[in-house]
Design a protein around this motif. Structure first.
Motif, PDB file in Angstrom:
ATOM      1  N   MET A 134      68.891  13.874 -11.913  1.00 36.97           N
ATOM      2  CA  MET A 134      70.307  13.406 -11.796  1.00 36.97           C
ATOM      3  C   MET A 134      70.985  14.083 -10.740  1.00 36.97           C
ATOM      4  O   MET A 134      72.106  13.517  -9.732  1.00 36.97           O
ATOM      5  N   LEU A 135      71.026  15.562 -10.851  1.00 40.57           N
ATOM      6  CA  LEU A 135      71.792  16.531  -9.869  1.00 40.57           C
ATOM      7  C   LEU A 135      71.491  16.126  -8.562  1.00 40.57           C
ATOM      8  O   LEU A 135      72.276  16.272  -7.434  1.00 40.57           O
ATOM      9  N   TYR A 136      70.260  15.406  -8.223  1.00 45.12           N
ATOM     10  CA  TYR A 136      69.771  15.103  -7.088  1.00 45.12           C
ATOM     11  C   TYR A 136      70.534  14.124  -6.192  1.00 45.12           C
ATOM     12  O   TYR A 136      71.166  14.015  -4.950  1.00 45.12           O
ATOM     13  N   LEU A 137      70.945  13.082  -7.129  1.00 45.67           N
ATOM     14  CA  LEU A 137      71.752  12.163  -6.747  1.00 45.67           C
ATOM     15  C   LEU A 137      73.365  12.493  -6.438  1.00 45.67           C
ATOM     16  O   LEU A 137      73.920  12.053  -5.693  1.00 45.67           O
ATOM     17  N   VAL A 138      73.948  13.294  -7.357  1.00 44.66           N
ATOM     18  CA  VAL A 138      75.228  13.901  -7.105  1.00 44.66           C
ATOM     19  C   VAL A 138      75.195  14.594  -5.972  1.00 44.66           C
ATOM     20  O   VAL A 138      76.067  14.554  -5.171  1.00 44.66           O
ATOM     21  N   ASN A 139      74.399  15.519  -5.517  1.00 42.29           N
ATOM     22  CA  ASN A 139      74.085  16.379  -4.381  1.00 42.29           C
ATOM     23  C   ASN A 139      73.833  15.262  -2.866  1.00 42.29           C
ATOM     24  O   ASN A 139      74.875  15.460  -2.106  1.00 42.29           O
ATOM     25  N   ARG A 140      73.164  14.507  -3.151  1.00 45.63           N
ATOM     26  CA  ARG A 140      73.184  13.225  -1.940  1.00 45.63           C
ATOM     27  C   ARG A 140      74.580  12.595  -1.728  1.00 45.63           C
ATOM     28  O   ARG A 140      74.788  12.227  -0.829  1.00 45.63           O
ATOM     29  N   SER A 141      74.960  12.344  -3.011  1.00 45.69           N
ATOM     30  CA  SER A 141      76.364  11.702  -2.779  1.00 45.69           C
ATOM     31  C   SER A 141      77.405  12.453  -2.066  1.00 45.69           C
ATOM     32  O   SER A 141      78.039  11.834  -1.121  1.00 45.69           O
ATOM     33  N   ILE A 142      77.312  13.576  -2.361  1.00 48.72           N
ATOM     34  CA  ILE A 142      78.350  14.458  -1.898  1.00 48.72           C
ATOM     35  C   ILE A 142      78.088  14.955  -0.456  1.00 48.72           C
ATOM     36  O   ILE A 142      78.694  14.936   0.554  1.00 48.72           O
TER      37      ILE A 142
END
Length: 202
Positions: free
Chosen positions: A138-146
């Motif tokens: 899920m942190l992958y998506l957080v980082n990609r969103s940023i």
């Protein structure tokens, strides 16, 4: 609607979990091999924190949960907020390297007790890596969103495809209902099952 659907865990999510998990296992294997064949000093052996080493029973479970269930995920989350890909995997990488070094030294001892320690430790570490992999997916998506927001801000040429706050909410739910329970299970395995297996094998 099932809990997994409510958490937003689709096939892509589980594919990322598998890739991160295989990455951690690969690092363990590579580090184990290098440690086994290289004449490294015992000084490179990783050491657990003093509070964990001294704790016993349920206190040890709480110590592991405090470190692996709260501190490490919080560190991973902070790294995910930096708009650089995969920095949040550094904790998984360091844990995999540390375990690989321990296994490599144990194999160099080449006696029954060393093999018993390795076998007794596997359930805990494999479960722990799974918990971290669930959270990192899920942190992958957080980082990609940023990163999408940064690119959109400076270049004005890329649509923001992943809403940050929605992703943040889903990440929290995955942590609470998936990752954290698995990490708690790993703590229980380390405290009780690992010792039981070690005594059984000796």
């Amino acid at each position: 609607m099932s809990l997994l659907k409510r958490l937003g865990t689709d096939e892509t999510f589980w594919r990322r979990v598998g890739m991160i998990y295989l990455f951690s296992i690969s690092i363990v294997i590579i580090t184990t091999t290098m440690t086994y064949f290289l004449n490294l000093s015992v000084d490179v052996l990783p050491k657990a924190g003093a509070s964990i080493e001294q704790a016993e029973g349920f206190s040890k479970v709480l110590a592991y949960i405090g470190n692996n269930g709260f501190i490490v995920p919080f560190q991973m989350f902070l790294l995910a907020l930096i708009p650089i890909p995969f920095l949040y995997l550094l904790n998984i990488l360091s844990s995999a390297i540390a375990f690989g070094i321990v296994v490599g030294f144990a194999l160099r001892l080449a006696h029954h007790e060393a093999y018993s320690i390795i076998f007794a430790s596997l359930p805990h570490f494999l479960t722990e890596f799974l918990g971290f992999s669930l959270f990192a997916s899920m942190l992958y998506l957080v980082n990609r969103s940023i990163r999408d927001h940064w690119i959109h801000t400076f270049k004005k040429s890329r649509d923001i495809t992943i809403p940050f706050f929605q992703t943040l909410q889903q990440t929290g739910l995955v942590y609470i209902f998936l990752a954290f329970p698995v990490i708690v299970l790993a703590a229980i395995l380390e405290t009780y099952v690992a010792d039981w297996l070690l005594h059984l094998l000796q």
